[in-house]
Scaffold this motif. Structure first.
Motif, short mmCIF file in Angstrom:
data_model
loop_
_atom_site.label_atom_id
_atom_site.label_comp_id
_atom_site.label_asym_id
_atom_site.label_seq_id
_atom_site.Cartn_x
_atom_site.Cartn_y
_atom_site.Cartn_z
N ARG A 15 44.54 39.11 88.35
CA ARG A 15 45.66 39.99 88.75
C ARG A 15 46.42 39.36 89.90
O ARG A 15 45.82 38.88 90.86
CB ARG A 15 45.11 41.33 89.24
CG ARG A 15 44.83 42.32 88.16
CD ARG A 15 44.33 43.63 88.74
NE ARG A 15 45.39 44.40 89.37
CZ ARG A 15 45.27 45.69 89.67
NH1 ARG A 15 44.16 46.34 89.39
NH2 ARG A 15 46.26 46.32 90.23
N GLN A 75 53.32 37.67 77.10
CA GLN A 75 54.58 37.05 77.51
C GLN A 75 54.36 35.60 77.90
O GLN A 75 53.23 35.21 78.20
CB GLN A 75 55.18 37.83 78.70
CG GLN A 75 55.79 39.16 78.34
CD GLN A 75 57.12 39.05 77.59
OE1 GLN A 75 57.51 39.96 76.87
NE2 GLN A 75 57.81 37.92 77.73
N TYR A 137 59.49 43.35 78.26
CA TYR A 137 59.73 42.50 79.43
C TYR A 137 60.85 41.50 79.19
O TYR A 137 61.45 41.01 80.15
CB TYR A 137 58.42 41.82 79.89
CG TYR A 137 57.57 42.85 80.60
CD1 TYR A 137 57.88 43.23 81.90
CD2 TYR A 137 56.53 43.50 79.94
CE1 TYR A 137 57.15 44.22 82.54
CE2 TYR A 137 55.80 44.49 80.57
CZ TYR A 137 56.12 44.85 81.88
OH TYR A 137 55.42 45.84 82.51
N LYS A 177 48.33 43.39 79.94
CA LYS A 177 49.52 42.55 80.01
C LYS A 177 49.15 41.15 80.46
O LYS A 177 48.59 40.99 81.55
CB LYS A 177 50.53 43.15 80.99
CG LYS A 177 50.95 44.58 80.61
CD LYS A 177 52.14 45.08 81.42
CE LYS A 177 51.84 45.31 82.87
NZ LYS A 177 52.84 46.18 83.54
N ALA A 179 50.45 37.09 80.99
CA ALA A 179 51.57 36.14 81.07
C ALA A 179 50.97 34.74 81.06
O ALA A 179 50.17 34.39 81.92
CB ALA A 179 52.36 36.37 82.35
N TYR A 222 60.21 35.94 86.36
CA TYR A 222 58.78 36.26 86.18
C TYR A 222 58.17 36.73 87.50
O TYR A 222 57.37 37.66 87.53
CB TYR A 222 58.01 35.05 85.62
CG TYR A 222 57.93 35.05 84.11
CD1 TYR A 222 57.07 35.94 83.45
CD2 TYR A 222 58.70 34.19 83.33
CE1 TYR A 222 56.98 35.96 82.07
CE2 TYR A 222 58.63 34.21 81.94
CZ TYR A 222 57.76 35.10 81.31
OH TYR A 222 57.69 35.12 79.95
N PHE A 226 56.14 40.28 88.13
CA PHE A 226 54.80 40.45 88.70
C PHE A 226 54.84 41.33 89.96
O PHE A 226 53.96 42.14 90.19
CB PHE A 226 54.16 39.09 89.03
CG PHE A 226 54.02 38.20 87.82
CD1 PHE A 226 53.65 38.72 86.59
CD2 PHE A 226 54.26 36.82 87.91
CE1 PHE A 226 53.53 37.89 85.47
CE2 PHE A 226 54.13 36.00 86.80
CZ PHE A 226 53.77 36.53 85.58
N THR A 229 56.17 45.18 88.51
CA THR A 229 55.61 45.94 87.38
C THR A 229 54.10 45.74 87.21
O THR A 229 53.55 46.10 86.17
CB THR A 229 56.32 45.57 86.05
OG1 THR A 229 56.03 44.21 85.74
CG2 THR A 229 57.81 45.81 86.12
N SER A 230 53.45 45.16 88.21
CA SER A 230 51.98 45.05 88.11
C SER A 230 51.39 46.26 88.82
O SER A 230 51.08 46.22 90.01
CB SER A 230 51.50 43.74 88.74
OG SER A 230 50.15 43.49 88.35
N TRP A 236 49.36 43.32 85.61
CA TRP A 236 49.54 42.04 84.95
C TRP A 236 48.31 41.16 85.14
O TRP A 236 47.55 41.36 86.09
CB TRP A 236 50.76 41.30 85.51
CG TRP A 236 52.01 41.71 84.81
CD1 TRP A 236 52.93 42.61 85.26
CD2 TRP A 236 52.46 41.26 83.54
NE1 TRP A 236 53.94 42.75 84.34
CE2 TRP A 236 53.68 41.93 83.27
CE3 TRP A 236 51.97 40.36 82.60
CZ2 TRP A 236 54.40 41.73 82.08
CZ3 TRP A 236 52.68 40.15 81.43
CH2 TRP A 236 53.88 40.83 81.18
N HIS A 237 48.16 40.20 84.24
CA HIS A 237 47.17 39.15 84.39
C HIS A 237 47.91 37.85 84.17
O HIS A 237 48.54 37.66 83.12
CB HIS A 237 46.04 39.32 83.38
CG HIS A 237 45.43 40.69 83.47
ND1 HIS A 237 44.58 41.07 84.47
CD2 HIS A 237 45.61 41.79 82.71
CE1 HIS A 237 44.25 42.34 84.32
NE2 HIS A 237 44.85 42.80 83.25
N VAL A 238 47.89 37.01 85.18
CA VAL A 238 48.62 35.74 85.11
C VAL A 238 47.63 34.65 84.71
O VAL A 238 46.66 34.40 85.42
CB VAL A 238 49.29 35.41 86.45
CG1 VAL A 238 50.07 34.10 86.34
CG2 VAL A 238 50.21 36.56 86.87
#
Lengths: 285, 285
Positions: A15, A75, A137, A177, A179, A222, A226, A229-230, A236-238
């Motif tokens: 995250r 994404q 997104y 989610k 990315a 991007y 993050f 919207t995280s 989100w998970h990057v």
């Protein structure tokens, strides 16, 4: 988190924190994993088995009036490996339980509606795993970078998206989610490969080079995604994705963790078992 | 037929001939295969690999203006293993290239239309493998057995279905029709198991016992299907399915043969490769 084949809490470790900076991300890293691609492949297969079992429970619940579902949102820039996630991670799950949607450039009909219209129509049924290859997104990524709507329009979408996802989660859907993040150089290598191999030509689109030329603007877009919207309900998970095998491993782990989080037993019988056994016997053996 | 991992011409060997009698079918047989389930599992994996490669070519063609597609139609009595085909055979193929539709009891909206209406809407896009779990054949199976329409109504449907499939094949779709056939006793065992194991309760439906009680009428209806709708453009394949592993092997072979029959190379580039390489270089490496 329960321990599974891979004792790595991808959900929390990947995250983006409050001071996350995409510019500082090492896209070639493999957080939580010290082996190579072979070891990762074996682990992926094990996670796939575990995920498959949990998915069957989710499906069974959906058939028995349960309301839970999972939505995997994928994404990433062109060549970041979204297709590989579909093939190698989503492909490990029973296709009867999966609803996959790829979102391309909106059709004329889609354009006549709110940008979330086509997204809402594609939300998974109860008991299913929905998968979005690109998603809403894009409406704050390509739309922002290419100025397809005025800034005041995309600016308000971050809050709208958060409200939308909050509603979806409230309805029983766990949102995952991811990315997939690759370096500028890694993208060069992958696009170059598509232009070298005749069996890869079909994957190449001249538009990909146009998008690549706007790399800094996409990185900025991007970063904003993050930052804005995280949320706690839908973080989100990057995923560092220069190593395709790592990205697949990480996404499969996240999907598995989401399913574990549903904490599902097998649904109980909605009929009288003894009565049905007697009816069955009456039809002959 | 090209030789593949399993040198068995399932396409022709499993077709019901002019004197085919379902009553005489040995549903426990394993035509063309002398090994057991372990050997079959390895072979299935090999066929899966080969199928997956061909499917990617089909998908690539679809993206490049090609019109070909494949439609796998799966029929069979309750517990005959349709779900296992979806999971273990269809599941071997990239989910991005598959469109799976399960046809249940028609919805009120579907009832307001011709019985082929919902079928037409579910036909696969170019480049895809469509899969029907049950199909328009229910309209001459359950509909005939349960007398849901008068005999003169279902009687004319065989010709209608042949005309419909002829049209679909003419549009570029290869149709693979498989019927999973189990014995009366095998169905008893499988239904019994669903009533013994709490993790299988969700698969049991009391209606299945009602259908089982009409076994002879269903056998007669299936016999009529094979006699009247196994055409040269869209033949049936009758699969002995008491051994689940055999049914999966046979269906995977049929799907593979259908894809081989498309004889697809990789599509050529729709752009100037040198020009795109130069554009790519201009964006930096």
């Amino acid at each position: 988190m329960s321990d599974g084949p891979w004792a790595f809490d991808a959900w929390n470790e990947l995250r983006p924190g409050p001071r996350f900076s995409l510019a500082d991300l090492d896209t070639s890293a493999t957080p939580g994993f010290s082996g190579g691609s072979t070891k990762a492949g074996h682990l992926l297969a094990e996670i796939g088995e575990a995920t498959s079992d949990l998915q069957e429970r989710l499906y069974a619940h959906g058939r028995s009036g349960g309301t839970r579902s999972v939505l995997l949102v994928v994404q990433g820039m062109d060549t970041s490996g979204k297709g590989g996630i579909m093939r190698h991670v989503v492909g490990m799950v029973d296709p009867q339980g999966v609803e996959l949607h790829a979102f391309g450039v909106p059709t004329p009909e889609e354009r006549r509606h709110h940008y979330l219209w086509r997204i809402r129509r594609a939300l998974p049924l109860a008991g299913r795993i929905g998968v979005f290859d690109r998603s809403h997104y894009e409406d704050v990524l390509v739309v922002r970078v290419d100025r397809l709507v005025p800034p005041e329009e995309w600016e308000k979408r971050y809050d709208e998206i958060n409200a939308f996802e909050d509603e979806v989660v409230g309805g029983g859907t766990t949102i995952v989610k991811v990315a997939l993040m690759i370096s500028h150089h890694e993208q060069y290598k992958r696009l170059h490969q598509r232009l070298e191999r005749p069996d890869k030509y079909w994957k190449f689109n001249p538009d990909d080079v146009d998008s690549r030329a706007k790399w800094p603007a996409y990185q900025e877009a991007y970063q904003a995604v993050f930052e804005r919207t995280s949320t706690d309900v839908a973080p989100w998970h990057v995923i560092p994705a220069d190593e395709k095998w790592y990205a697949r491993l990480a996404v499969s782990q996240l999907l598995w963790q989401a399913l574990v989080g549903l904490d599902l037993d097998w649904p109980s019988a909605e009929f009288d078992v003894a009565e049905q056994l007697a009816r069955l016997e009456a039809t002959g053996t």
